[in-house]
Design a protein around this motif. Structure first.
Motif, PDB file in Angstrom:
ATOM      1  N   LEU A   8      51.725  64.045  76.268  1.00 23.42           N
ATOM      2  CA  LEU A   8      50.838  64.888  75.461  1.00 23.42           C
ATOM      3  C   LEU A   8      51.060  64.509  74.007  1.00 23.42           C
ATOM      4  CD1 LEU A   8      48.943  67.494  75.514  1.00 23.42           C
ATOM      5  CD2 LEU A   8      51.023  68.779  74.979  1.00 23.42           C
ATOM      6  N   LYS A   9      49.968  64.200  73.304  1.00 17.74           N
ATOM      7  CA  LYS A   9      50.090  63.745  71.922  1.00 17.74           C
ATOM      8  C   LYS A   9      49.293  64.639  70.974  1.00 17.74           C
ATOM      9  CE  LYS A   9      50.913  58.748  72.483  1.00 17.74           C
ATOM     10  NZ  LYS A   9      50.391  57.404  72.130  1.00 17.74           N
ATOM     11  N   ASN A  10      49.986  65.184  69.979  1.00 17.83           N
ATOM     12  CA  ASN A  10      49.352  65.889  68.852  1.00 17.83           C
ATOM     13  C   ASN A  10      48.368  66.963  69.302  1.00 17.83           C
ATOM     14  OD1 ASN A  10      50.724  64.111  67.064  1.00 17.83           O
ATOM     15  ND2 ASN A  10      49.145  62.568  67.433  1.00 17.83           N
ATOM     16  N   ALA A  11      48.774  67.755  70.262  1.00 16.54           N
ATOM     17  CA  ALA A  11      47.880  68.791  70.806  1.00 16.54           C
ATOM     18  C   ALA A  11      47.907  70.046  69.932  1.00 16.54           C
ATOM     19  CB  ALA A  11      48.278  69.143  72.236  1.00 16.54           C
ATOM     20  N   PRO A  16      42.036  83.368  68.806  1.00 17.40           N
ATOM     21  CA  PRO A  16      41.701  84.244  67.673  1.00 17.40           C
ATOM     22  C   PRO A  16      42.954  84.831  67.028  1.00 17.40           C
ATOM     23  CG  PRO A  16      40.211  84.657  69.499  1.00 17.40           C
ATOM     24  CD  PRO A  16      41.236  83.704  70.004  1.00 17.40           C
ATOM     25  N   GLY A  17      43.160  84.496  65.768  1.00 14.15           N
ATOM     26  CA  GLY A  17      44.283  85.040  65.012  1.00 14.15           C
ATOM     27  C   GLY A  17      45.601  84.325  65.215  1.00 14.15           C
ATOM     28  N   VAL A  18      45.648  83.337  66.118  1.00 13.51           N
ATOM     29  CA  VAL A  18      46.919  82.674  66.444  1.00 13.51           C
ATOM     30  C   VAL A  18      46.690  81.185  66.658  1.00 13.51           C
ATOM     31  CG1 VAL A  18      48.811  82.512  68.089  1.00 13.51           C
ATOM     32  CG2 VAL A  18      47.860  84.745  67.542  1.00 13.51           C
ATOM     33  N   VAL A  19      47.562  80.359  66.057  1.00  8.36           N
ATOM     34  CA  VAL A  19      47.622  78.936  66.405  1.00  8.36           C
ATOM     35  C   VAL A  19      48.789  78.799  67.381  1.00  8.36           C
ATOM     36  CG1 VAL A  19      47.913  76.579  65.580  1.00  8.36           C
ATOM     37  CG2 VAL A  19      46.716  78.257  64.171  1.00  8.36           C
ATOM     38  N   ALA A  20      48.463  78.683  68.665  1.00  9.77           N
ATOM     39  CA  ALA A  20      49.506  78.689  69.703  1.00  9.77           C
ATOM     40  C   ALA A  20      50.247  77.360  69.769  1.00  9.77           C
ATOM     41  CB  ALA A  20      48.888  79.019  71.057  1.00  9.77           C
ATOM     42  N   LEU A  21      49.537  76.253  69.549  1.00 14.14           N
ATOM     43  CA  LEU A  21      50.143  74.924  69.502  1.00 14.14           C
ATOM     44  C   LEU A  21      49.636  74.205  68.269  1.00 14.14           C
ATOM     45  CD1 LEU A  21      49.730  73.638  73.204  1.00 14.14           C
ATOM     46  CD2 LEU A  21      51.734  74.759  72.192  1.00 14.14           C
ATOM     47  N   LYS A  22      50.521  73.447  67.623  1.00 11.34           N
ATOM     48  CA  LYS A  22      50.134  72.687  66.432  1.00 11.34           C
ATOM     49  C   LYS A  22      50.791  71.315  66.505  1.00 11.34           C
ATOM     50  CE  LYS A  22      50.230  72.837  61.366  1.00 11.34           C
ATOM     51  NZ  LYS A  22      50.730  73.581  60.178  1.00 11.34           N
ATOM     52  N   ASN A  23      49.969  70.301  66.710  1.00  8.57           N
ATOM     53  CA  ASN A  23      50.454  68.919  66.793  1.00  8.57           C
ATOM     54  C   ASN A  23      51.616  68.785  67.784  1.00  8.57           C
ATOM     55  OD1 ASN A  23      48.616  67.987  64.807  1.00  8.57           O
ATOM     56  ND2 ASN A  23      49.990  68.714  63.185  1.00  8.57           N
ATOM     57  N   MET A  24      51.438  69.398  68.951  1.00 12.06           N
ATOM     58  CA  MET A  24      52.499  69.414  69.970  1.00 12.06           C
ATOM     59  C   MET A  24      52.587  68.076  70.687  1.00 12.06           C
ATOM     60  SD  MET A  24      54.913  70.966  71.491  1.00 12.06           S
ATOM     61  CE  MET A  24      54.704  72.666  70.943  1.00 12.06           C
ATOM     62  N   ASN A  25      53.833  67.672  70.973  1.00 10.31           N
ATOM     63  CA  ASN A  25      54.073  66.437  71.709  1.00 10.31           C
ATOM     64  C   ASN A  25      55.019  66.696  72.872  1.00 10.31           C
ATOM     65  OD1 ASN A  25      52.754  64.292  69.939  1.00 10.31           O
ATOM     66  ND2 ASN A  25      54.070  65.328  68.456  1.00 10.31           N
ATOM     67  N   LEU A  26      54.784  66.006  73.974  1.00 13.42           N
ATOM     68  CA  LEU A  26      55.673  66.068  75.134  1.00 13.42           C
ATOM     69  C   LEU A  26      55.508  64.768  75.905  1.00 13.42           C
ATOM     70  CD1 LEU A  26      57.539  68.251  76.667  1.00 13.42           C
ATOM     71  CD2 LEU A  26      55.645  68.339  78.294  1.00 13.42           C
ATOM     72  N   GLU A  59      42.491  69.918  69.873  1.00 10.10           N
ATOM     73  CA  GLU A  59      42.741  68.563  69.372  1.00 10.10           C
ATOM     74  C   GLU A  59      43.873  67.961  70.196  1.00 10.10           C
ATOM     75  OE1 GLU A  59      43.787  68.977  65.254  1.00 10.10           O
ATOM     76  OE2 GLU A  59      42.119  70.362  64.884  1.00 10.10           O
ATOM     77  N   GLY A  60      43.963  66.613  70.203  1.00  5.60           N
ATOM     78  CA  GLY A  60      45.059  65.950  70.888  1.00  5.60           C
ATOM     79  C   GLY A  60      44.616  65.241  72.158  1.00  5.60           C
ATOM     80  N   GLN A  61      45.578  64.559  72.776  1.00  3.47           N
ATOM     81  CA  GLN A  61      45.281  63.733  73.951  1.00  3.47           C
ATOM     82  C   GLN A  61      46.327  63.944  75.041  1.00  3.47           C
ATOM     83  OE1 GLN A  61      45.488  60.251  71.249  1.00  3.47           O
ATOM     84  NE2 GLN A  61      43.671  59.519  72.337  1.00  3.47           N
ATOM     85  N   ILE A  62      45.884  63.768  76.295  1.00  2.00           N
ATOM     86  CA  ILE A  62      46.780  63.782  77.451  1.00  2.00           C
ATOM     87  C   ILE A  62      46.642  62.450  78.164  1.00  2.00           C
ATOM     88  CG2 ILE A  62      47.346  64.846  79.666  1.00  2.00           C
ATOM     89  CD1 ILE A  62      46.176  67.443  78.634  1.00  2.00           C
ATOM     90  N   ARG A 210      67.011  64.703  79.679  1.00  6.62           N
ATOM     91  CA  ARG A 210      66.688  64.899  78.268  1.00  6.62           C
ATOM     92  C   ARG A 210      66.199  66.334  78.084  1.00  6.62           C
ATOM     93  NH1 ARG A 210      62.369  61.406  75.941  1.00  6.62           N
ATOM     94  NH2 ARG A 210      61.287  61.828  77.906  1.00  6.62           N
ATOM     95  N   VAL A 211      66.123  66.760  76.837  1.00  3.73           N
ATOM     96  CA  VAL A 211      65.630  68.108  76.552  1.00  3.73           C
ATOM     97  C   VAL A 211      64.738  68.071  75.318  1.00  3.73           C
ATOM     98  CG1 VAL A 211      67.698  68.714  75.210  1.00  3.73           C
ATOM     99  CG2 VAL A 211      66.266  70.531  76.165  1.00  3.73           C
ATOM    100  N   THR A 212      63.608  68.772  75.422  1.00  2.00           N
ATOM    101  CA  THR A 212      62.671  68.904  74.304  1.00  2.00           C
ATOM    102  C   THR A 212      62.708  70.336  73.791  1.00  2.00           C
ATOM    103  OG1 THR A 212      61.169  67.142  75.024  1.00  2.00           O
ATOM    104  CG2 THR A 212      60.223  68.882  73.659  1.00  2.00           C
ATOM    105  N   VAL A 213      62.824  70.489  72.489  1.00  2.00           N
ATOM    106  CA  VAL A 213      62.847  71.803  71.853  1.00  2.00           C
ATOM    107  C   VAL A 213      61.543  72.013  71.097  1.00  2.00           C
ATOM    108  CG1 VAL A 213      63.999  73.268  70.144  1.00  2.00           C
ATOM    109  CG2 VAL A 213      65.354  71.773  71.618  1.00  2.00           C
ATOM    110  N   ILE A 214      60.928  73.196  71.292  1.00  2.00           N
ATOM    111  CA  ILE A 214      59.734  73.546  70.520  1.00  2.00           C
ATOM    112  C   ILE A 214      59.993  74.884  69.827  1.00  2.00           C
ATOM    113  CG2 ILE A 214      58.245  72.278  72.103  1.00  2.00           C
ATOM    114  CD1 ILE A 214      57.239  74.908  73.213  1.00  2.00           C
ATOM    115  N   ARG A 215      59.304  75.098  68.710  1.00  2.00           N
ATOM    116  CA  ARG A 215      59.471  76.330  67.931  1.00  2.00           C
ATOM    117  C   ARG A 215      58.164  76.664  67.217  1.00  2.00           C
ATOM    118  NH1 ARG A 215      63.486  74.879  64.521  1.00  2.00           N
ATOM    119  NH2 ARG A 215      62.226  74.569  62.656  1.00  2.00           N
ATOM    120  N   ASP A 216      57.731  77.919  67.359  1.00  2.00           N
ATOM    121  CA  ASP A 216      56.515  78.396  66.683  1.00  2.00           C
ATOM    122  C   ASP A 216      55.320  77.484  66.941  1.00  2.00           C
ATOM    123  OD1 ASP A 216      57.921  80.554  65.615  1.00  2.00           O
ATOM    124  OD2 ASP A 216      58.510  79.424  63.830  1.00  2.00           O
TER     125      ASP A 216
END
Length: 500
Positions: A8-11, A16-26, A59-62, A210-216
């Motif tokens: 997952l690239k830059n998703a 409404p009222g929330v950006v749940a993901l911003k430029n997320m990568n996995l 936005e972004g690609q899978i 491996r481990v991926t950490v995400i925040r906000d």
């Protein structure tokens, strides 16, 4: 050939009222177990739903095996080889194991369902997952461990290239967790990529590569598990170092708030007696099925007692229903927040007043100003992540739902607070917030009873610990006792006796 089975690239995903993901990568490699960790509200659920086609990213690609994909729905994701075993299992309990595994993927012969073949394949795939079960039996006849393997079997039979496991151990016993981890390793060895979502750091270190950490809603980093540690993960998740995972603060021990004498419940509780005091946290420890929750349910009037007495502030009380318990000043934060703690279809505003509607009323009418002021205070003090007090509770993450349950009971006039597994399924940062709520209650002189299966939590937060086994009390240990350690408490939990 791509290095990654799924990427997952830059998703970015907006609500409404929330950006749940911003430029997320996995990025998940074939034949690896990738841990995914982040606080509740960090975006894990949204990330999973984007990968499984439930949501479409703005936005972004899978990419799957290096080929870009566009998932319109979960069928597209499944067809590409992505499967998910959700925390809330998608099991039809009245249907057989075979029917659950092959639903919407039926094998037919001559226009009819070919049950002999499906039963045979279901038996084979369940055996490959360590489960020797009769596939013709209803799925509801089996425990959570088997039901989870049914979900994994569905993924195996569609030749999934990647399986997402969302908090897979949250409802499992110790042996079931061992079997799940064994299964994960075997799937990894078959070349399947696994995303393992968990709040339990020890599981990530034991299982993951491996481990991926995400925040906000944002990607923070990915590291080899061998190159990181607890403090590193926590700092990544919360954006700060938690110097003390158990911020124990001491109140002043007060009077006996709750006394149980010789409680009996047929086949469940046997001569259970204890006292709990104001200004303290009384921990209840024990293995699964020890009788801890059953004791509290009986005291709260949720299950009937066959014998014994309950005293509140020195006076005997007759508690037949939960309403009697609430009137006696007892609050019970159930471990089953979705089934018993919340009305998922209602708003945060409504849920926060359910246990004390009289306190938010002016005669026949609700005091909307008081409800709003109290609700906003709860949201701020408990750090409930929500766009609005009128958000539907079912739309919140699990940790934020738990905070609403806590807020509901804090809004009562209770003196005795029973917390049953209060931090189950909650991330490290949110756990500290729950502990601080407990600290605030004991500093106010309230009585807090905490049931927990996490021994570090019991030792970290309790002033006194009662250990149960088989519906009986095995030990009652003060914090300053030489037995106040994990080894002795576990010895009691397994049926051993502690010397004086």
């Amino acid at each position: 050939m791509s290095e990654y089975v799924v990427e997952l690239k830059n998703a970015t995903k907006r609500f409404p009222g929330v950006v749940a993901l911003k430029n997320m990568n996995l990025a998940v490699k074939p034949g690896e177990i990738l841990g995914l960790i982040g606080e509740n509200g960090a975006g894990k659920s949204t990330l999973i739903k984007v990968l499984t086609g439930v949501h479409q990213a703005d936005e972004g690609q899978i990419f799957v095996d290096g080929v870009e994909q566009h998932f319109k729905d979960p069928n597209d994701s499944a067809a590409a080889g992505i499967a998910c075993v959700y925390q809330e299992l998608n099991i039809e309990k009245l249907l057989s194991i075979t029917d659950n595994i092959f639903i919407n993927k039926w094998i037919k012969k001559g226009g009819l369902l070919d049950y002999p073949t499906m039963h045979k394949k279901a038996k084979e795939v369940m055996l490959s997952l360590g489960q020797d079960v009769d596939p013709t039996k209803p799925a509801g006849n089996f425990g959570m461990g088997v039901q989870q393997m049914i979900e994994i079997a569905k993924a195996v039979l569609i030749d999934a290239k990647m399986i997402i496991m969302d908090e897979p151990t949250s409802s499992l016993g110790e042996k079931e967790v061992e079997q799940l981890m064994k299964t994960c390793r075997e799937l990894r060895d078959r070349g399947i990529g696994i995303v393992f979502v968990s709040h339990k750091l020890e599981e990530l270190f034991e299982l993951c590569d491996r481990v991926t950490v995400i925040r906000d809603g944002e990607y923070i980093w990915t590291k080899n598990v061998s190159d990181t540690n607890n403090d590193d993960l926590i700092a990544g998740m919360v954006g700060r170092t938690l110097e003390n995972q158990f911020p124990k603060e001491f109140g002043t021990k007060g009077e006996c708030f709750l006394k149980a004498e010789h409680l009996e419940e047929g086949g469940v509780l046997y001569d259970v007696s204890f006292e709990a005091y104001g200004g303290q946290i009384l921990g209840f420890a024990g293995l699964v099925g020890a009788g801890r929750t059953e004791t509290m349910r009986a005291i709260f009037g949720a299950d009937p007692l066959d014998g014994g007495k309950v005293y509140v502030h020195g006076k005997e009380v007759k508690i037949k229903t939960p309403r009697d318990a609430i009137n006696a000043g007892i609050a019970f934060l159930t471990e089953d927040r979705k089934g018993q703690g919340l009305v998922l279809a209602q708003t945060i505003r409504t849920n926060l007043i359910l246990a004390n509607m009289k306190g938010f009323s002016n005669g026949l009418f609700l005091n909307e100003k008081k409800i709003l002021e109290s609700g906003e205070k709860n949201i701020a003090s408990l750090r409930i992540k929500t766009p609005s007090i009128d958000e539907i509770v079912g739309q919140l993450s699990g940790g934020n739902q738990q905070k609403v349950v806590i807020g509901k009971w804090v809004n009562t006039d209770a003196d005795i607070f029973i917390f049953d597994e209060p931090t189950r399924g909650i991330d490290v940062g949110a756990k500290v917030e729950v502990y601080n709520v407990m600290n605030d209650l004991v500093k106010q002189g309230k009585c807090v009873i905490m049931i927990s299966s996490e021994m570090p939590e019991i030792l970290g937060m309790s002033d006194r610990v009662i250990v149960m086994r088989g519906g009986k009390i095995m030990a009652d240990v003060d914090r300053d006792s030489k037995h106040f350690n994990q080894e002795d408490l576990m010895k009691a939990a397994w049926g051993g006796t502690l010397d004086d």
